[in-house]
Design a protein around this motif. Structure first.
Motif, mmCIF file in Angstrom:
data_model
loop_
_atom_site.group_PDB
_atom_site.id
_atom_site.type_symbol
_atom_site.label_atom_id
_atom_site.label_comp_id
_atom_site.label_asym_id
_atom_site.label_seq_id
_atom_site.Cartn_x
_atom_site.Cartn_y
_atom_site.Cartn_z
ATOM 1 N N GLU A 318 0.833 -1.208 0.000
ATOM 2 C CA GLU A 318 0.000 0.000 0.000
ATOM 3 C C GLU A 318 0.867 1.257 0.000
ATOM 4 N N GLN A 319 1.978 1.223 0.720
ATOM 5 C CA GLN A 319 2.879 2.370 0.749
ATOM 6 C C GLN A 319 3.532 2.582 -0.616
ATOM 7 N N ALA A 320 3.948 1.484 -1.266
ATOM 8 C CA ALA A 320 4.550 1.601 -2.594
ATOM 9 C C ALA A 320 3.537 2.114 -3.605
ATOM 10 N N ASP A 321 2.281 1.679 -3.499
ATOM 11 C CA ASP A 321 1.226 2.144 -4.395
ATOM 12 C C ASP A 321 0.990 3.638 -4.215
ATOM 13 N N LYS A 322 0.980 4.097 -2.972
ATOM 14 C CA LYS A 322 0.801 5.531 -2.683
ATOM 15 C C LYS A 322 1.946 6.350 -3.267
ATOM 16 N N LEU A 323 3.179 5.859 -3.094
ATOM 17 C CA LEU A 323 4.348 6.570 -3.619
ATOM 18 C C LEU A 323 4.333 6.616 -5.143
ATOM 19 N N ALA A 324 3.900 5.525 -5.788
ATOM 20 C CA ALA A 324 3.855 5.485 -7.249
ATOM 21 C C ALA A 324 2.840 6.488 -7.792
ATOM 22 N N LYS A 325 1.689 6.612 -7.135
ATOM 23 C CA LYS A 325 0.692 7.590 -7.569
ATOM 24 C C LYS A 325 1.208 9.017 -7.371
ATOM 25 N N GLU A 326 1.914 9.246 -6.270
ATOM 26 C CA GLU A 326 2.502 10.569 -6.051
ATOM 27 C C GLU A 326 3.557 10.874 -7.107
ATOM 28 N N ALA A 327 4.344 9.870 -7.465
ATOM 29 C CA ALA A 327 5.376 10.072 -8.485
ATOM 30 C C ALA A 327 4.738 10.423 -9.826
ATOM 31 N N ALA A 328 3.627 9.772 -10.159
ATOM 32 C CA ALA A 328 2.964 10.041 -11.434
ATOM 33 C C ALA A 328 2.331 11.425 -11.469
ATOM 34 N N GLN A 329 1.749 11.867 -10.354
ATOM 35 C CA GLN A 329 0.977 13.109 -10.338
ATOM 36 C C GLN A 329 1.795 14.337 -9.988
ATOM 37 N N THR A 330 2.756 14.221 -9.087
ATOM 38 C CA THR A 330 3.423 15.410 -8.546
ATOM 39 C C THR A 330 4.890 15.527 -8.898
ATOM 40 N N LEU A 331 5.539 14.439 -9.304
ATOM 41 C CA LEU A 331 6.985 14.503 -9.552
ATOM 42 C C LEU A 331 7.256 15.303 -10.820
ATOM 43 N N LYS A 332 8.020 16.370 -10.680
ATOM 44 C CA LYS A 332 8.350 17.229 -11.810
ATOM 45 C C LYS A 332 9.857 17.228 -12.015
ATOM 46 N N CYS A 333 10.297 16.380 -12.910
ATOM 47 C CA CYS A 333 11.710 16.266 -13.237
ATOM 48 C C CYS A 333 11.837 15.572 -14.579
ATOM 49 N N LYS A 334 13.056 15.441 -15.052
ATOM 50 C CA LYS A 334 13.295 14.724 -16.295
ATOM 51 C C LYS A 334 12.952 13.250 -16.094
ATOM 52 N N PRO A 335 12.242 12.622 -17.043
ATOM 53 C CA PRO A 335 11.854 11.213 -16.867
ATOM 54 C C PRO A 335 13.060 10.303 -16.655
ATOM 55 N N HIS A 336 12.916 9.393 -15.709
ATOM 56 C CA HIS A 336 13.962 8.403 -15.478
ATOM 57 C C HIS A 336 13.961 7.324 -16.558
ATOM 58 N N PHE A 337 12.849 7.235 -17.295
ATOM 59 C CA PHE A 337 12.738 6.258 -18.382
ATOM 60 C C PHE A 337 11.784 6.843 -19.416
ATOM 61 N N ASP A 338 12.225 6.918 -20.675
ATOM 62 C CA ASP A 338 11.394 7.568 -21.691
ATOM 63 C C ASP A 338 11.323 6.812 -23.008
ATOM 64 N N LEU A 339 11.696 5.530 -23.011
ATOM 65 C CA LEU A 339 11.610 4.757 -24.248
ATOM 66 C C LEU A 339 10.152 4.473 -24.586
ATOM 67 N N CYS A 340 9.811 4.678 -25.841
ATOM 68 C CA CYS A 340 8.418 4.527 -26.283
ATOM 69 C C CYS A 340 8.140 3.056 -26.595
ATOM 70 N N PRO A 341 7.122 2.455 -25.978
ATOM 71 C CA PRO A 341 6.821 1.040 -26.257
ATOM 72 C C PRO A 341 6.238 0.861 -27.656
#
Length: 356
Positions: A318-341
């Protein structure tokens, strides 16, 4: 065979042992008929004739049984007719822009569109295709060629700034004798998690995609509580599957650099774990994860992989899920991974085809 588009040219004279070598106007290589002018008219005529024979056999069967169900006809069309015509499409896709080639393709597609819609013979081809929900064959061939180009060379014009995620080359993978025998254990509830928690460091990983934004996170725990959290940002075109793989890959990188000797990685993505334990899976993140695990093994570190049930009240998950949602919504930085699938590229090509 001499291949040229020049109107006037001198034909070379070739001999072998005093015998003249004759010229051919067509050569068939691996099922693809190549003509000297590179028009591919013969190839298209051959495959269309083959598909028309399939259509005639289908018509005879339909007459006997008072008409096949439209979904059965659609299955025959998608599974048999389209693959036969689109074989080696990347080599001759440019020819589909010619009116003569389009007439051949339309003749094949018209019969199937009529049977799918059960329309009169006087119905227009465009109307029948729209009602049947199938794309024109010339656009499908160009779509297949564009996907091949994106996988091998360059992305479509709408994705020029993106770098395509490519599989790891076989020559860059470890020798089969060096493959690790990796396995993961499935844990259904909190009790089983506690039974498999006797590690110096426990790492819970998760990925999330919300409103088109993608993030991943790691929650590092000691025996009792969380002591470190890591948030990762991915480009908007990335998938949750890539986020899950990135989180596990980053976990193995952290393990490689730490001093502890026993680690447990807990993820709620079975597909990501199955990709990692499959030594033949060519995904770049999975290959890097296996390389990190091999390095950890050489350091005499014990690393165990676990699948845990998502949204089952497990504290670390649950803690990892919360952190992942925060990373998606609030993290403002250069992407750590940007390869297009490739799946995103395929969807983008389909959108361009539908627009056309």
């Amino acid at each position: 065979m001499l291949m040229t588009n020049k109107l006037k040219y001198d034909t070379p004279v070739l001999t072998m042992g005093g015998v003249d070598i004759g010229y051919s106007n067509e050569i068939k290589i691996l099922g693809l008929t190549i003509d000297s002018k590179l028009t591919f008219n013969s190839h298209v005529a051959d495959v269309c004739k083959k598909d028309l024979n399939i259509y005639k056999q289908l018509s005879r069967a339909a007459k006997i049984t008072w008409g096949l169900h439209p979904e059965v006809i659609r299955l025959i069309y998608v599974a048999t007719v389209e693959p036969v015509i689109m074989y080696a499409a990347s080599a001759w896709a440019e020819a589909t822009k010619k009116l003569g080639i389009q007439k051949h393709l339309n003749a094949v597609q018209r019969g199937f569109a009529q049977k799918l819609t059960r329309a009169y013979r006087t119905v227009s081809l465009n109307s029948a295709l729209v009602l049947a929900g199938i794309l024109p064959l010339d656009l499908r061939i160009q779509e297949t060629a564009a996907l091949y180009e994106a996988r091998k060379r360059a992305p479509p014009p709408s994705l020029r700034d993106a770098e395509i995620e490519r599989v790891v080359a076989y020559a860059d993978t470890p020798h089969p004798a060096e493959h690790m025998d990796l396995q993961f254990i499935s844990l259904a509830d909190q009790q089983q998690v506690e039974e498999h928690s006797n590690y110096a460091v426990k790492i819970f990983t998760d990925g999330s995609k919300i409103d088109g934004k993608v993030g991943a996170a790691l929650s590092l725990w000691d025996r009792t509580s969380q002591f470190k959290a890591v948030k990762l940002k991915l480009s908007q075109h990335c998938t949750v599957y890539q986020a899950e793989l990135l989180a596990i890959c980053r976990a193995t990188r952290i393990i490689r650099d730490r001093r502890e000797t026993s680690f447990g990685i807990y993820s709620d993505s079975r597909s990501a774990l199955e990709t990692i334990v499959n030594s033949n899976a060519p995904h770049p993140l999975a290959a890097e994860t296996r390389s990190n695990l091999s390095h950890c093994k050489s350091q005499n570190k014990l690393v165990s992989l676990f699948w845990i049930k998502a949204h089952a009240g497990l504290e670390g998950n649950e803690q990892a899920d919360k952190l992942a949602k925060e990373a998606a919504q609030t993290l403002k930085c250069k992407p750590h991974f940007d390869l297009c699938p490739v799946s995103f590229v395929k969807r983008q090509i389909r959108m361009d085809t539908l627009e056309e």
